[in-house]
Design a protein around this motif. Structure first.
Motif, mmCIF file in Angstrom:
data_model
loop_
_atom_site.group_PDB
_atom_site.id
_atom_site.type_symbol
_atom_site.label_atom_id
_atom_site.label_comp_id
_atom_site.label_asym_id
_atom_site.label_seq_id
_atom_site.Cartn_x
_atom_site.Cartn_y
_atom_site.Cartn_z
ATOM 1 N N ALA A 275 0.846 -1.202 0.000
ATOM 2 C CA ALA A 275 0.000 0.000 0.000
ATOM 3 C C ALA A 275 0.875 1.243 0.000
ATOM 4 O O ALA A 275 1.992 1.257 0.509
ATOM 5 C CB ALA A 275 -0.908 -0.017 1.220
ATOM 6 N N GLN A 276 0.354 2.318 -0.548
ATOM 7 C CA GLN A 276 1.148 3.521 -0.742
ATOM 8 C C GLN A 276 1.720 4.053 0.566
ATOM 9 O O GLN A 276 2.825 4.556 0.605
ATOM 10 C CB GLN A 276 0.292 4.591 -1.420
ATOM 11 N N GLY A 277 0.987 3.913 1.653
ATOM 12 C CA GLY A 277 1.445 4.468 2.915
ATOM 13 C C GLY A 277 2.739 3.862 3.415
ATOM 14 O O GLY A 277 3.487 4.498 4.136
ATOM 15 N N ARG A 278 3.006 2.616 3.018
ATOM 16 C CA ARG A 278 4.231 1.964 3.468
ATOM 17 C C ARG A 278 5.444 2.409 2.670
ATOM 18 O O ARG A 278 6.569 2.081 3.006
ATOM 19 C CB ARG A 278 4.058 0.446 3.367
ATOM 20 N N LEU A 279 5.239 3.117 1.565
ATOM 21 C CA LEU A 279 6.339 3.636 0.774
ATOM 22 C C LEU A 279 6.239 5.155 0.680
ATOM 23 O O LEU A 279 6.467 5.758 -0.360
ATOM 24 C CB LEU A 279 6.316 3.022 -0.635
ATOM 25 N N GLY A 280 5.890 5.760 1.778
ATOM 26 C CA GLY A 280 5.634 7.190 1.779
ATOM 27 C C GLY A 280 6.863 8.055 1.903
ATOM 28 O O GLY A 280 6.750 9.272 1.933
ATOM 29 N N SER A 281 8.059 7.460 1.992
ATOM 30 C CA SER A 281 9.277 8.244 2.113
ATOM 31 C C SER A 281 10.398 7.552 1.371
ATOM 32 O O SER A 281 10.330 6.352 1.050
ATOM 33 C CB SER A 281 9.664 8.434 3.587
ATOM 34 N N ALA A 282 11.467 8.311 1.095
ATOM 35 C CA ALA A 282 12.627 7.733 0.416
ATOM 36 C C ALA A 282 13.277 6.652 1.274
ATOM 37 O O ALA A 282 13.752 5.635 0.759
ATOM 38 C CB ALA A 282 13.633 8.835 0.101
ATOM 39 N N GLY A 283 13.278 6.858 2.588
ATOM 40 C CA GLY A 283 13.851 5.846 3.470
ATOM 41 C C GLY A 283 13.060 4.562 3.461
ATOM 42 O O GLY A 283 13.632 3.463 3.475
ATOM 43 N N ALA A 284 11.727 4.659 3.422
ATOM 44 C CA ALA A 284 10.894 3.461 3.375
ATOM 45 C C ALA A 284 11.110 2.699 2.081
ATOM 46 O O ALA A 284 11.142 1.465 2.059
ATOM 47 C CB ALA A 284 9.422 3.844 3.525
ATOM 48 N N LEU A 285 11.271 3.420 0.971
ATOM 49 C CA LEU A 285 11.534 2.763 -0.305
ATOM 50 C C LEU A 285 12.890 2.060 -0.279
ATOM 51 O O LEU A 285 13.020 0.919 -0.750
ATOM 52 C CB LEU A 285 11.499 3.793 -1.442
ATOM 53 N N ARG A 386 17.825 13.305 0.559
ATOM 54 C CA ARG A 386 16.850 12.396 1.177
ATOM 55 C C ARG A 386 16.871 11.037 0.487
ATOM 56 O O ARG A 386 16.800 9.992 1.140
ATOM 57 C CB ARG A 386 15.442 13.001 1.101
ATOM 58 N N TRP A 387 16.949 11.060 -0.841
ATOM 59 C CA TRP A 387 16.991 9.796 -1.596
ATOM 60 C C TRP A 387 18.234 8.987 -1.244
ATOM 61 O O TRP A 387 18.150 7.801 -0.912
ATOM 62 C CB TRP A 387 16.964 10.112 -3.095
ATOM 63 N N ALA A 388 19.398 9.636 -1.292
ATOM 64 C CA ALA A 388 20.642 8.936 -0.964
ATOM 65 C C ALA A 388 20.689 8.550 0.507
ATOM 66 O O ALA A 388 21.167 7.465 0.873
ATOM 67 C CB ALA A 388 21.843 9.799 -1.324
ATOM 68 N N GLY A 389 20.154 9.435 1.360
ATOM 69 C CA GLY A 389 20.206 9.162 2.796
ATOM 70 C C GLY A 389 19.457 7.905 3.186
ATOM 71 O O GLY A 389 19.870 7.190 4.111
ATOM 72 N N GLY A 390 18.349 7.607 2.503
ATOM 73 C CA GLY A 390 17.619 6.377 2.815
ATOM 74 C C GLY A 390 18.465 5.140 2.577
ATOM 75 O O GLY A 390 18.547 4.238 3.428
ATOM 76 N N HIS A 391 19.146 5.082 1.430
ATOM 77 C CA HIS A 391 19.996 3.929 1.120
ATOM 78 C C HIS A 391 21.223 3.881 2.033
ATOM 79 O O HIS A 391 21.648 2.792 2.458
ATOM 80 C CB HIS A 391 20.429 3.983 -0.344
#
Length: 524
Positions: A275-285, A386-391
């Motif tokens: 569900a979309q809510g579980r991928l609501g941030s770059a870190g979650a992705l 934010r994108w790089a920080g999640g990984h």
């Protein structure tokens, strides 16, 4: 059939050109793992009596058999095959899966294969070129091992070299099947890597349970076949028939699967996303993309820690009164008694292997960027940091998790000192983070050369693995960040200075990498 192989030669030349740096490095590491051993073994076990005692000790110790397999002879050549053959086979398998997946599924995932297929390229040409590239790499590794050990006995050298090459080729064929089944290069590498791990576990379980490789589990594993070649100990040439038959069956299966799917498609369907809510941030992705890999590494490190911890008493028995062996282990693990030195050595080894994890996790950024999956994400309200920080959070936090589990495994396997074992493995983190931060810097500043981070991690592992045995100068060993860490457990008063310096260095490299990523254009 000829039309289906059209363009194979051109694709093979392209693959060899693209891998002109990566493949020679892999070949050198595989060959040097074996060729560095004879001189070391000769200096430690110089007399026939010492080698005979080693043979008896090894073959009566189940935990050591699980790690190295049984020894079938007490010559320097036979001990070289025992000590390095299985590990060289594993490295050859990893090299092969990287090559095959890189030139099959990864090409399809990035869309390059579809453009090539629009030209005069046969349907099975890409798969054939990838397999031939892996065959060339394994053949060169086999040739180097054979030539380097020929002075110990031409027959034994040829058997060991061909065995390592045949093992790598077999896993290349397995990777070819994985590339047809899965939807992405990441999944293909994960599946093929899991099969290599399963082969090692089956062989280890079989060798731990019975001496002489007589267990059926040993015969189920391709690494067990490599063991049963018995290089320098009455070679069994007929075992290569098993390799040839297995490779032929697997290649035929890969060709059949390749002919029954469209470019870019897979036989294992992709699962629908959450569900979309579980991928609501770059870190979650980032977590969603990397959690499977982290789980696999976590389980492997916990199991490895338990195995190494259980080997401690056996290692103490193996060393006995051999001063040269004691000197090597104490050089790797510190002057703190042989049991603590062995545990410190294993903690250091696990730390160097954890560097491979952090490099793979950090370079997932490169995969997302080159696969053009990052650009649509960054076109929305997601900044690069934010994108790089999640990984990076998954990479750096994940390395801490796997080392924590490794320490727990060491303490549980040894039966005492769980806290000390956890401290020993966590002390490796600053050096692991330095290598991870260097990978982030390479990705940020020079994305085309980010793959060089693998060479840095491999160089640190090679220095830590064979450097003390070869009695390399301390100045050479100090090129690795792991050489500056305290040898825990048993190092006396803990010196925090090197840990803080390495952590600060990692932070500086990471900051520089993120700054460079923010300022450059995305890779095309």
């Amino acid at each position: 059939m000829r039309n289906q192989l059209a363009g194979t030669g051109a694709l093979l030349r392209l693959a060899l050109r693209r891998d002109r740096v990566m493949t020679p490095v892999w070949i050198t590491v595989v060959a040097m793992l074996v060729l560095s051993l004879p001189a070391s073994l000769e200096s430690v076990y110089g007399s026939a009596a010492e080698r005979a005692r080693l043979l008896t000790t090894m073959n009566t110790n189940g935990s050591l058999r699980a790690l190295y397999g049984p020894a079938f002879g007490d010559s320097i050549g036979a001990l070289t095959a025992w000590r390095g053959g299985i590990f060289a086979g594993v490295l050859a398998g990893i090299m092969s899966l990287v090559i095959v997946v890189r030139h099959t599924r990864e090409e399809e995932e990035t869309g390059r294969q579809e453009m090539l297929s629009a030209a005069m390229v046969g349907r099975r040409a890409p798969l054939t070129a990838a397999l031939l590239a892996a065959l060339v790499a394994n053949g060169l590794a086999a040739l180097l091992v054979t030539a380097g050990l020929a002075g110990r006995g031409a027959g034994g050298a040829a058997a060991l070299g061909l065995g390592i090459g045949a093992t790598g080729t077999l896993f290349a064929a397995l990777a070819a099947i994985a590339a047809q089944l899965t939807e992405s290069a990441r999944l293909a590498k994960g599946l093929a890597g899991a099969l290599i791990g399963a082969a090692f576990v089956l062989r280890a379980a079989g060798d731990a349970g019975s001496a002489g490789g007589a267990s059926a589990l040993t015969w189920v594993s391709p690494l067990g076949w490599l063991e049963h070649v018995r290089a320098f100990a009455g070679e069994r040439w007929w075992v290569f028939g098993l390799f040839a038959a297995a490779v032929a069956v697997q290649v035929a299966a890969a060709y059949a699967l390749a002919g029954r799917r469209d470019v870019g498609m897979s036989f294992l369907p992709a699962r629908p996303g959450p569900a979309q809510g579980r991928l609501g941030s770059a870190g979650a992705l980032a977590w969603r993309l990397q959690r499977g890999s982290l789980l696999g590494w976590s389980l492997a490190f916990l199991a490895a820690g338990m195995v190494f911890g259980g080997m401690t008493d056996g290692a103490t028995q193996l060393v006995g009164d051999n001063e040269r062996t004691r000197e090597i282990i104490e050089r790797m693990g510190g002057q703190s008694g042989i049991a603590d030195a062995f545990l410190a050595t294993m903690a250091g080894m696990l730390g160097m292997i954890a560097a491979l994890y952090i490099v793979s996790a950090v370079l997932r950024l490169s995969g997302e960027e080159s696969g053009q999956r990052a650009e649509p994400l960054l076109a929305n309200a997601v900044g690069r940091l934010r994108w790089a920080g999640g990984h990076l959070a998954v990479a750096f936090g994940g390395s801490a998790l796997i080392l924590l589990l490794a320490g727990l495994g060491l303490g549980i396997g040894h039966g005492e000192g769980v806290g000390a074992a956890v401290g020993a493995t966590l002390a490796q983190l600053p050096a692991v983070w330095v290598i991870g931060a260097l990978a982030a810097l390479l990705h940020g500043a020079a994305p085309r050369y980010a793959v060089a981070a693998w060479a840095v991690a491999g160089g640190a592992l090679t220095l830590g693995w064979i450097g003390p045995a070869l009695n390399l100068p301390q100045a050479v060993l100090n090129l690795s960040p792991f050489a500056h860490l305290p040898k825990l457990p048993g190092a006396g008063a803990l010196s925090w200075a090197p840990l803080l310096v390495l952590t600060a260095l990692a932070a500086a490299l990471l900051a520089a990498g993120l700054t460079a990523l923010r300022r450059r254009d995305l890779a095309a």
